[in-house]
Design a protein around this motif. Structure first.
Motif, PDB file in Angstrom:
ATOM      1  N   ALA A   1       0.914  -1.281  -0.047  1.00 13.60           N
ATOM      2  CA  ALA A   1      -0.077   0.086   0.144  1.00 13.60           C
ATOM      3  C   ALA A   1       0.875   1.464  -0.139  1.00 13.60           C
ATOM      4  O   ALA A   1       0.835   2.159  -0.763  1.00 13.60           O
ATOM      5  N   GLU A   2       1.996   1.376   0.802  1.00 15.77           N
ATOM      6  CA  GLU A   2       2.620   2.352   1.057  1.00 15.77           C
ATOM      7  C   GLU A   2       3.340   2.657  -0.337  1.00 15.77           C
ATOM      8  O   GLU A   2       3.607   3.840  -0.791  1.00 15.77           O
ATOM      9  N   TRP A   3       3.798   1.541  -0.863  1.00 19.86           N
ATOM     10  CA  TRP A   3       4.656   1.664  -2.192  1.00 19.86           C
ATOM     11  C   TRP A   3       3.668   2.151  -3.261  1.00 19.86           C
ATOM     12  O   TRP A   3       4.036   3.074  -4.178  1.00 19.86           O
ATOM     13  N   ILE A   4       2.546   1.899  -3.449  1.00 19.70           N
ATOM     14  CA  ILE A   4       1.491   2.299  -4.495  1.00 19.70           C
ATOM     15  C   ILE A   4       1.333   3.997  -4.168  1.00 19.70           C
ATOM     16  O   ILE A   4       1.348   4.855  -5.085  1.00 19.70           O
ATOM     17  N   VAL A   5       0.923   4.212  -2.790  1.00 19.66           N
ATOM     18  CA  VAL A   5       0.820   5.664  -2.670  1.00 19.66           C
ATOM     19  C   VAL A   5       2.013   6.436  -3.125  1.00 19.66           C
ATOM     20  O   VAL A   5       2.021   7.562  -3.739  1.00 19.66           O
ATOM     21  N   HIS A   6       3.297   6.283  -2.782  1.00 18.02           N
ATOM     22  CA  HIS A   6       4.536   6.883  -2.979  1.00 18.02           C
ATOM     23  C   HIS A   6       4.587   6.875  -4.615  1.00 18.02           C
ATOM     24  O   HIS A   6       4.867   8.061  -5.100  1.00 18.02           O
ATOM     25  N   ALA A   7       4.329   5.946  -5.149  1.00  9.52           N
ATOM     26  CA  ALA A   7       4.447   5.844  -6.583  1.00  9.52           C
ATOM     27  C   ALA A   7       3.423   6.804  -7.101  1.00  9.52           C
ATOM     28  O   ALA A   7       3.680   7.412  -8.574  1.00  9.52           O
ATOM     29  N   HIS A   8       2.478   7.031  -6.611  1.00  4.76           N
ATOM     30  CA  HIS A   8       1.450   8.217  -7.124  1.00  4.76           C
ATOM     31  C   HIS A   8       1.753   9.466  -6.646  1.00  4.76           C
ATOM     32  O   HIS A   8       0.726  10.555  -6.511  1.00  4.76           O
ATOM     33  N   LYS A   9       2.881   9.955  -5.781  1.00  2.00           N
ATOM     34  CA  LYS A   9       3.286  10.902  -5.105  1.00  2.00           C
ATOM     35  C   LYS A   9       2.392  11.269  -4.118  1.00  2.00           C
ATOM     36  O   LYS A   9       2.211  12.661  -3.845  1.00  2.00           O
ATOM     37  N   GLY A  10       1.492  10.402  -3.304  1.00  2.00           N
ATOM     38  CA  GLY A  10       0.967  10.711  -2.237  1.00  2.00           C
ATOM     39  C   GLY A  10       1.260  10.751  -0.965  1.00  2.00           C
ATOM     40  O   GLY A  10       2.475  10.121  -0.841  1.00  2.00           O
ATOM     41  N   THR A  11       0.438  10.807  -0.195  1.00  2.00           N
ATOM     42  CA  THR A  11       1.088  10.506   1.439  1.00  2.00           C
ATOM     43  C   THR A  11       0.109   9.646   2.066  1.00  2.00           C
ATOM     44  O   THR A  11      -1.095   9.644   1.769  1.00  2.00           O
ATOM     45  N   ILE A  12       0.518   8.662   3.210  1.00  2.32           N
ATOM     46  CA  ILE A  12      -0.287   7.817   3.801  1.00  2.32           C
ATOM     47  C   ILE A  12      -0.034   8.136   5.312  1.00  2.32           C
ATOM     48  O   ILE A  12       1.156   7.973   5.716  1.00  2.32           O
ATOM     49  N   ARG A  13      -0.978   8.528   6.095  1.00  2.00           N
ATOM     50  CA  ARG A  13      -0.731   8.517   7.619  1.00  2.00           C
ATOM     51  C   ARG A  13      -1.750   7.710   8.333  1.00  2.00           C
ATOM     52  O   ARG A  13      -2.836   7.455   7.757  1.00  2.00           O
ATOM     53  N   VAL A  14      -1.473   7.192   9.484  1.00  2.00           N
ATOM     54  CA  VAL A  14      -2.394   6.601  10.540  1.00  2.00           C
ATOM     55  C   VAL A  14      -2.512   7.229  11.518  1.00  2.00           C
ATOM     56  O   VAL A  14      -1.553   7.638  12.497  1.00  2.00           O
ATOM     57  N   ARG A  15      -3.976   7.267  11.967  1.00  2.00           N
ATOM     58  CA  ARG A  15      -4.411   7.564  13.364  1.00  2.00           C
ATOM     59  C   ARG A  15      -5.009   6.438  13.967  1.00  2.00           C
ATOM     60  O   ARG A  15      -5.762   5.697  13.331  1.00  2.00           O
ATOM     61  N   THR A  16      -4.576   6.277  15.419  1.00  3.29           N
ATOM     62  CA  THR A  16      -5.201   5.015  15.860  1.00  3.29           C
ATOM     63  C   THR A  16      -5.307   5.119  17.343  1.00  3.29           C
ATOM     64  O   THR A  16      -4.516   5.908  18.156  1.00  3.29           O
ATOM     65  N   GLN A  17      -6.333   4.365  17.896  1.00  2.00           N
ATOM     66  CA  GLN A  17      -6.322   4.317  19.291  1.00  2.00           C
ATOM     67  C   GLN A  17      -6.842   2.830  19.558  1.00  2.00           C
ATOM     68  O   GLN A  17      -7.655   2.320  19.208  1.00  2.00           O
ATOM     69  N   LEU A  18      -6.125   2.241  20.681  1.00  2.00           N
ATOM     70  CA  LEU A  18      -6.167   1.023  20.967  1.00  2.00           C
ATOM     71  C   LEU A  18      -7.719   0.716  21.387  1.00  2.00           C
ATOM     72  O   LEU A  18      -8.294   1.612  22.179  1.00  2.00           O
ATOM     73  N   SER A  19      -8.359  -0.426  20.958  1.00  2.00           N
ATOM     74  CA  SER A  19      -9.915  -0.537  21.326  1.00  2.00           C
ATOM     75  C   SER A  19     -11.019   0.484  20.782  1.00  2.00           C
ATOM     76  O   SER A  19     -11.967   0.098  21.291  1.00  2.00           O
ATOM     77  N   VAL A  20     -10.388   1.318  20.033  1.00  2.00           N
ATOM     78  CA  VAL A  20     -11.320   2.301  19.500  1.00  2.00           C
ATOM     79  C   VAL A  20     -11.356   2.323  18.047  1.00  2.00           C
ATOM     80  O   VAL A  20     -12.475   2.342  17.356  1.00  2.00           O
ATOM     81  N   GLY A  21     -10.109   2.387  17.462  1.00  2.00           N
ATOM     82  CA  GLY A  21     -10.372   2.158  15.862  1.00  2.00           C
ATOM     83  C   GLY A  21      -9.004   2.825  15.210  1.00  2.00           C
ATOM     84  O   GLY A  21      -8.071   3.298  16.080  1.00  2.00           O
ATOM     85  N   SER A  22      -8.956   2.449  13.851  1.00  2.00           N
ATOM     86  CA  SER A  22      -7.835   3.256  13.237  1.00  2.00           C
ATOM     87  C   SER A  22      -8.486   3.885  12.081  1.00  2.00           C
ATOM     88  O   SER A  22      -9.362   3.390  11.456  1.00  2.00           O
ATOM     89  N   GLU A  23      -7.516   4.843  11.566  1.00  2.00           N
ATOM     90  CA  GLU A  23      -7.888   5.655  10.375  1.00  2.00           C
ATOM     91  C   GLU A  23      -6.695   5.802   9.637  1.00  2.00           C
ATOM     92  O   GLU A  23      -5.797   6.260   9.994  1.00  2.00           O
ATOM     93  N   PHE A  24      -6.764   5.463   8.456  1.00  2.00           N
ATOM     94  CA  PHE A  24      -5.587   5.456   7.414  1.00  2.00           C
ATOM     95  C   PHE A  24      -6.086   6.766   6.255  1.00  2.00           C
ATOM     96  O   PHE A  24      -7.165   6.596   5.846  1.00  2.00           O
ATOM     97  N   GLN A  25      -5.128   7.774   6.425  1.00  2.00           N
ATOM     98  CA  GLN A  25      -5.614   8.751   5.734  1.00  2.00           C
ATOM     99  C   GLN A  25      -4.506   8.934   4.658  1.00  2.00           C
ATOM    100  O   GLN A  25      -3.411   8.894   4.748  1.00  2.00           O
TER     101      GLN A  25
END
Ligand code: ADP
Length: 261
Positions: free
Chosen positions: A226-250
């Motif tokens: 996933a990271e390779w694909i995003v970078h190949a498109h000159k994009g960025t990927i970030r994660v916000r997460t909290q245990l037992s609450v959830g994760s958010e991939f931006q």
């Protein structure tokens, strides 16, 4: 004096040469070590499904009189592990191609909203079986990219969201264009990622909760692809997460503009 001076000069040049050559070899050495590690990890990962398939097939041979119903557990395991191996080899091939720069990105204008909508609908059917709801807020957006790879990216992220969210949870998919970029968010109400795991989740073969990911058919390679694909498109990927609450991939991609390419 002249001779000693010349000898010292030659000696100095030789030593400096060795030093500089040694220094320039360090990156080659590092990438060689990385490749060796990759091959070792890949072999290790392939050993488990192969061992299961071998052991279960031998069991089948030992009981030729058994019916298919009686052996359904062994057959199901063989099928499950061979599917895992199939996924693993596909992922390994993708990464090997990225390493040797053989993976081509075929760029075209991609209506990323339609792509996301289509994949989200496919996942909604799977999610239903886990009583998970998928909500989508997708606005028309076009980026300059490779449809096949973008599809692969969204599948990896949605597959993870589904895998790491317990029954009755929810997943939100959104896509919003802004003046220069397109923001895509895949958010789940799952188990979250621990602080210890977070810096390592994009590493090859890294699995936070190994047994859980393995049980769900994970290869530990999804996010590195996933990271390779995003970078190949000159994009960025970030994660916000909290245990037992959830994760958010931006994810943010540059928007297709008229003079792009
Ligand atoms: P896999 O999913 O096959 O284990 P990935 O590379 O896709 O491999 O993910 C690496 C690890 O990151 C996972 O094993 C898991 O610990 C963590 N992870 C990824 N996505 C999520 C998510 N949505 N929620 C919780 N943990 C996640």
């Amino acid at each position: 004096d002249l001779i000693i001076g010349c000898l010292a000069g030659v000696l100095f040049s030789i030593l400096a040469g060795f030093y500089l050559a040694g220094r320039s070899l360090i990156p080659i050495r590092k990438s060689w070590d990385k490749q060796q590690q990759f091959v070792a990890d890949a072999s290790h990962e392939l050993r488990t499904p192969i061992a299961v398939i071998q052991a279960r097939s031998e069991l089948l041979f030992r009981h030729p009189q058994h019916t298919i119903e009686e052996e359904s557990e062994n057959i199901a395991l063989i099928l499950k592990e061979s599917k895992r191996m199939g996924r693993l080899t596909d992922d390994l091939l993708t990464l090997a191609r990225t390493d040797s720069n053989q993976l081509q990105i075929h760029t075209a204008a991609v209506p990323v909203d339609q792509l996301l909508q289509e994949i989200t609908e496919q996942f909604a059917l799977l999610a239903e079986t886990k009583f998970i709801q998928i909500h989508a807020q997708i606005e028309p957006s076009v980026i300059w990219g490779d449809e096949h790879r973008l599809r692969q990216l969204f599948i990896i992220l949605l597959d993870n969201a589904l895998k790491f969210t317990p029954p009755e949870g929810s997943i939100e998919v959104s896509c919003h264009p802004s003046s220069h970029s397109v923001g895509i968010v895949i958010k789940d109400s799952g188990c979250g990622i621990s602080e210890a795991d977070l810096p390592r989740i994009f590493e090859r073969f890294y699995r936070g909760d190994k047994s859980r990911s393995r049980y769900e058919g994970g290869t530990g390679l999804g996010l590195s692809i996933a990271e390779w694909i995003v970078h190949a498109h000159k994009g960025t990927i970030r994660v916000r997460t909290q245990l037992s609450v959830g994760s958010e991939f931006q994810i943010t991609f540059p928007k297709k503009t008229v003079n792009h390419k």
